[in-house]
Design a protein around this motif. Structure first.
Motif, PDB file in Angstrom:
ATOM      1  N   PHE A 202      45.096 -35.894  23.028  1.00  0.00           N
ATOM      2  CA  PHE A 202      45.657 -34.683  22.441  1.00  0.00           C
ATOM      3  C   PHE A 202      45.835 -33.634  23.540  1.00  0.00           C
ATOM      4  O   PHE A 202      45.137 -33.657  24.549  1.00  0.00           O
ATOM      5  CB  PHE A 202      44.743 -34.154  21.336  1.00  0.00           C
ATOM      6  CG  PHE A 202      44.385 -35.203  20.318  1.00  0.00           C
ATOM      7  CD1 PHE A 202      45.202 -35.438  19.222  1.00  0.00           C
ATOM      8  CD2 PHE A 202      43.257 -35.995  20.483  1.00  0.00           C
ATOM      9  CE1 PHE A 202      44.897 -36.427  18.302  1.00  0.00           C
ATOM     10  CE2 PHE A 202      42.936 -36.986  19.562  1.00  0.00           C
ATOM     11  CZ  PHE A 202      43.758 -37.204  18.475  1.00  0.00           C
ATOM     12  N   SER A 203      46.765 -32.733  23.324  1.00  0.00           N
ATOM     13  CA  SER A 203      47.072 -31.721  24.334  1.00  0.00           C
ATOM     14  C   SER A 203      45.832 -30.913  24.715  1.00  0.00           C
ATOM     15  O   SER A 203      45.078 -30.487  23.829  1.00  0.00           O
ATOM     16  CB  SER A 203      48.146 -30.785  23.791  1.00  0.00           C
ATOM     17  OG  SER A 203      48.428 -29.763  24.703  1.00  0.00           O
ATOM     18  N   VAL A 210      47.044 -41.607  29.545  1.00  0.00           N
ATOM     19  CA  VAL A 210      48.496 -41.754  29.677  1.00  0.00           C
ATOM     20  C   VAL A 210      48.828 -42.888  30.637  1.00  0.00           C
ATOM     21  O   VAL A 210      49.658 -43.763  30.339  1.00  0.00           O
ATOM     22  CB  VAL A 210      49.129 -40.431  30.158  1.00  0.00           C
ATOM     23  CG1 VAL A 210      50.612 -40.630  30.460  1.00  0.00           C
ATOM     24  CG2 VAL A 210      48.952 -39.337  29.098  1.00  0.00           C
ATOM     25  N   ASP A 211      48.181 -42.905  31.790  1.00  0.00           N
ATOM     26  CA  ASP A 211      48.468 -43.941  32.795  1.00  0.00           C
ATOM     27  C   ASP A 211      48.127 -45.338  32.273  1.00  0.00           C
ATOM     28  O   ASP A 211      48.887 -46.297  32.494  1.00  0.00           O
ATOM     29  CB  ASP A 211      47.677 -43.668  34.076  1.00  0.00           C
ATOM     30  CG  ASP A 211      48.169 -42.438  34.829  1.00  0.00           C
ATOM     31  OD1 ASP A 211      49.296 -41.984  34.530  1.00  0.00           O
ATOM     32  OD2 ASP A 211      47.432 -41.946  35.696  1.00  0.00           O
ATOM     33  N   LEU A 212      47.010 -45.470  31.590  1.00  0.00           N
ATOM     34  CA  LEU A 212      46.589 -46.783  31.089  1.00  0.00           C
ATOM     35  C   LEU A 212      47.527 -47.289  29.988  1.00  0.00           C
ATOM     36  O   LEU A 212      47.846 -48.483  29.940  1.00  0.00           O
ATOM     37  CB  LEU A 212      45.146 -46.713  30.585  1.00  0.00           C
ATOM     38  CG  LEU A 212      44.088 -46.529  31.675  1.00  0.00           C
ATOM     39  CD1 LEU A 212      42.753 -46.127  31.070  1.00  0.00           C
ATOM     40  CD2 LEU A 212      43.940 -47.807  32.500  1.00  0.00           C
ATOM     41  N   CYS A 213      47.971 -46.385  29.124  1.00  0.00           N
ATOM     42  CA  CYS A 213      48.901 -46.797  28.071  1.00  0.00           C
ATOM     43  C   CYS A 213      50.261 -47.184  28.661  1.00  0.00           C
ATOM     44  O   CYS A 213      50.919 -48.105  28.167  1.00  0.00           O
ATOM     45  CB  CYS A 213      49.049 -45.693  27.030  1.00  0.00           C
ATOM     46  SG  CYS A 213      47.589 -45.509  25.960  1.00  0.00           S
ATOM     47  N   GLU A 214      50.674 -46.490  29.711  1.00  0.00           N
ATOM     48  CA  GLU A 214      51.920 -46.872  30.383  1.00  0.00           C
ATOM     49  C   GLU A 214      51.775 -48.246  31.036  1.00  0.00           C
ATOM     50  O   GLU A 214      52.709 -49.056  31.023  1.00  0.00           O
ATOM     51  CB  GLU A 214      52.292 -45.811  31.422  1.00  0.00           C
ATOM     52  CG  GLU A 214      52.777 -44.511  30.794  1.00  0.00           C
ATOM     53  CD  GLU A 214      53.112 -43.449  31.819  1.00  0.00           C
ATOM     54  OE1 GLU A 214      52.788 -43.656  33.022  1.00  0.00           O
ATOM     55  OE2 GLU A 214      53.682 -42.401  31.435  1.00  0.00           O
ATOM     56  N   ASP A 228      49.146 -35.660  18.912  1.00  0.00           N
ATOM     57  CA  ASP A 228      49.405 -34.435  18.160  1.00  0.00           C
ATOM     58  C   ASP A 228      50.853 -33.961  18.224  1.00  0.00           C
ATOM     59  O   ASP A 228      51.168 -32.878  17.749  1.00  0.00           O
ATOM     60  CB  ASP A 228      48.479 -33.312  18.649  1.00  0.00           C
ATOM     61  CG  ASP A 228      48.570 -33.095  20.152  1.00  0.00           C
ATOM     62  OD1 ASP A 228      49.420 -33.745  20.805  1.00  0.00           O
ATOM     63  OD2 ASP A 228      47.779 -32.274  20.676  1.00  0.00           O
ATOM     64  N   SER A 229      51.741 -34.753  18.826  1.00  0.00           N
ATOM     65  CA  SER A 229      53.137 -34.323  18.932  1.00  0.00           C
ATOM     66  C   SER A 229      54.042 -35.530  19.111  1.00  0.00           C
ATOM     67  O   SER A 229      53.653 -36.519  19.749  1.00  0.00           O
ATOM     68  CB  SER A 229      53.312 -33.375  20.114  1.00  0.00           C
ATOM     69  OG  SER A 229      54.680 -33.093  20.352  1.00  0.00           O
ATOM     70  N   GLN A 230      55.256 -35.418  18.564  1.00  0.00           N
ATOM     71  CA  GLN A 230      56.240 -36.474  18.751  1.00  0.00           C
ATOM     72  C   GLN A 230      56.673 -36.580  20.212  1.00  0.00           C
ATOM     73  O   GLN A 230      57.179 -37.618  20.625  1.00  0.00           O
ATOM     74  CB  GLN A 230      57.467 -36.217  17.864  1.00  0.00           C
ATOM     75  CG  GLN A 230      57.195 -36.326  16.368  1.00  0.00           C
ATOM     76  CD  GLN A 230      56.961 -37.757  15.914  1.00  0.00           C
ATOM     77  OE1 GLN A 230      57.114 -38.690  16.677  1.00  0.00           O
ATOM     78  NE2 GLN A 230      56.593 -37.923  14.645  1.00  0.00           N
ATOM     79  N   VAL A 231      56.490 -35.523  20.987  1.00  0.00           N
ATOM     80  CA  VAL A 231      56.851 -35.566  22.403  1.00  0.00           C
ATOM     81  C   VAL A 231      55.618 -35.760  23.286  1.00  0.00           C
ATOM     82  O   VAL A 231      55.672 -35.558  24.494  1.00  0.00           O
ATOM     83  CB  VAL A 231      57.621 -34.298  22.831  1.00  0.00           C
ATOM     84  CG1 VAL A 231      58.934 -34.198  22.100  1.00  0.00           C
ATOM     85  CG2 VAL A 231      56.773 -33.048  22.618  1.00  0.00           C
ATOM     86  N   SER A 232      54.538 -36.173  22.713  1.00  0.00           N
ATOM     87  CA  SER A 232      53.358 -36.551  23.495  1.00  0.00           C
ATOM     88  C   SER A 232      53.736 -37.653  24.474  1.00  0.00           C
ATOM     89  O   SER A 232      54.531 -38.539  24.152  1.00  0.00           O
ATOM     90  CB  SER A 232      52.252 -37.049  22.559  1.00  0.00           C
ATOM     91  OG  SER A 232      51.290 -37.814  23.260  1.00  0.00           O
ATOM     92  N   PRO A 233      53.177 -37.654  25.684  1.00  0.00           N
ATOM     93  CA  PRO A 233      53.496 -38.727  26.640  1.00  0.00           C
ATOM     94  C   PRO A 233      53.062 -40.101  26.169  1.00  0.00           C
ATOM     95  O   PRO A 233      53.529 -41.116  26.700  1.00  0.00           O
ATOM     96  CB  PRO A 233      52.745 -38.305  27.904  1.00  0.00           C
ATOM     97  CG  PRO A 233      51.703 -37.346  27.447  1.00  0.00           C
ATOM     98  CD  PRO A 233      52.283 -36.646  26.261  1.00  0.00           C
ATOM     99  N   LEU A 234      52.204 -40.178  25.153  1.00  0.00           N
ATOM    100  CA  LEU A 234      51.781 -41.469  24.616  1.00  0.00           C
ATOM    101  C   LEU A 234      52.775 -42.031  23.603  1.00  0.00           C
ATOM    102  O   LEU A 234      52.775 -43.227  23.334  1.00  0.00           O
ATOM    103  CB  LEU A 234      50.410 -41.351  23.937  1.00  0.00           C
ATOM    104  CG  LEU A 234      49.225 -40.932  24.800  1.00  0.00           C
ATOM    105  CD1 LEU A 234      47.957 -40.932  23.970  1.00  0.00           C
ATOM    106  CD2 LEU A 234      49.073 -41.857  25.990  1.00  0.00           C
TER     107      LEU A 234
END
Length: 276
Positions: A202-203, A210-214, A228-234
């Motif tokens: 969450f922000s 983020v890096d691990l999910c990428e 928490d957001s549609q534009v979250s990097p996840l």
């Protein structure tokens, strides 16, 4: 264009629309992007002087991004600054000192009442915000995964702890990627296309998560995301993305709604497995 609810979202909107703004508004945009701390706590008059524009231009800038006024936009900057302050004591000091505002929370009882009320509202909104199709899809992924990797660090680690506990009781193969000994990359190294990654952040978003999910996306693993957001990097690499609006009291956020959703998924999987 919807009004931004997080600073990262607003900054993305400003960068995207920068060349369509008038020269005066571009001037404001440049100052806003480069001086977030000034926007958070300086007065409109001070900001206007530093940006070399009339105060009315700041109001026009805020209106261009669907805010009712510049002070409403300022709250995103203040909220982000407080969230990025890891010390809770320092957060409280920042909030108490912000423009000399008087705080309404004086006693532990006041704080308990505020959190209780805010969490009640958040839980009521949760069931309306989450589509049944999302829940079904997430349970499908958990049921069919060879291994479930859970990536939720920093403030979101409690989510990882609960899901690890619950899913292991359902005889799922679970790996909590906790980064112990700086071994997070190694813990996720064997992830593959038949696995599921549960990511939660969450922000301000955890860079490690983020890096691990990428990385998991490069291995074609399925992903269930709590954010928490549609534009979250996840969100970009997710197969199921749950956007959760948590309760918040003076920039101190709860995790009640997220834990409720996590528990709902685990119990739903338990009932499905019992029927088989």
């Amino acid at each position: 264009m919807a009004t931004a609810t997080h600073l990262a979202e607003l900054q993305q909107q400003i960068r995207h629309r920068y060349h369509d703004l008038s020269k005066r508004l571009q001037q404001v945009a440049h100052y806003v992007l480069d001086n977030p701390n000034s926007i958070a706590f300086d007065t409109v008059a001070v900001i206007a002087t530093h940006a070399n524009v009339p105060p009315s231009t700041l109001i026009r800038f805020a209106n261009a991004f669907e805010f009712s006024g510049f002070n409403e936009m300022k709250q995103l900057f203040r909220k982000n600054l407080v969230e990025e302050t890891s010390s809770y004591t320092e957060r409280a000091r920042l909030l108490q000192n912000a423009q000399g505002e008087e705080r309404e929370l004086e006693t532990p009882s006041d704080i308990l009442q505020q959190f209780s009320h805010a969490n009640t509202v958040a839980l009521q909104e949760l069931s309306n915000a989450i589509a049944p199709e999302q829940l079904d899809a997430a349970v499908d992924l958990l049921e069919n995964a060879e291994t479930i990797y859970i990536v939720a660090m920093r403030r979101a680690f409690s989510i990882a702890s609960y899901l690890g506990y619950a899913l292991r009781h359902l005889e799922r193969r679970v790996v909590i990627v906790d980064g112990f000994g700086s071994m997070a990359a190694e813990q996720l190294a064997l992830v593959g296309k038949n696995d599921v990654v549960i990511g939660a952040s969450f922000s301000p978003y955890s860079p490690e998560t983020v890096d691990l999910c990428e990385f998991a996306a490069t291995k074609n693993a399925k992903q269930i995301i709590f954010t928490d957001s549609q534009v979250s990097p996840l969100a970009a690499n997710s197969d199921v993305c749950f956007v959760i609006k948590e309760a918040e009291v003076e920039s101190f956020r709860s995790q009640t709604a997220t834990l409720c959703l996590a528990q709902s998924l685990a119990v739903s999987l338990a009932f499905r497995l019992s029927r088989k």
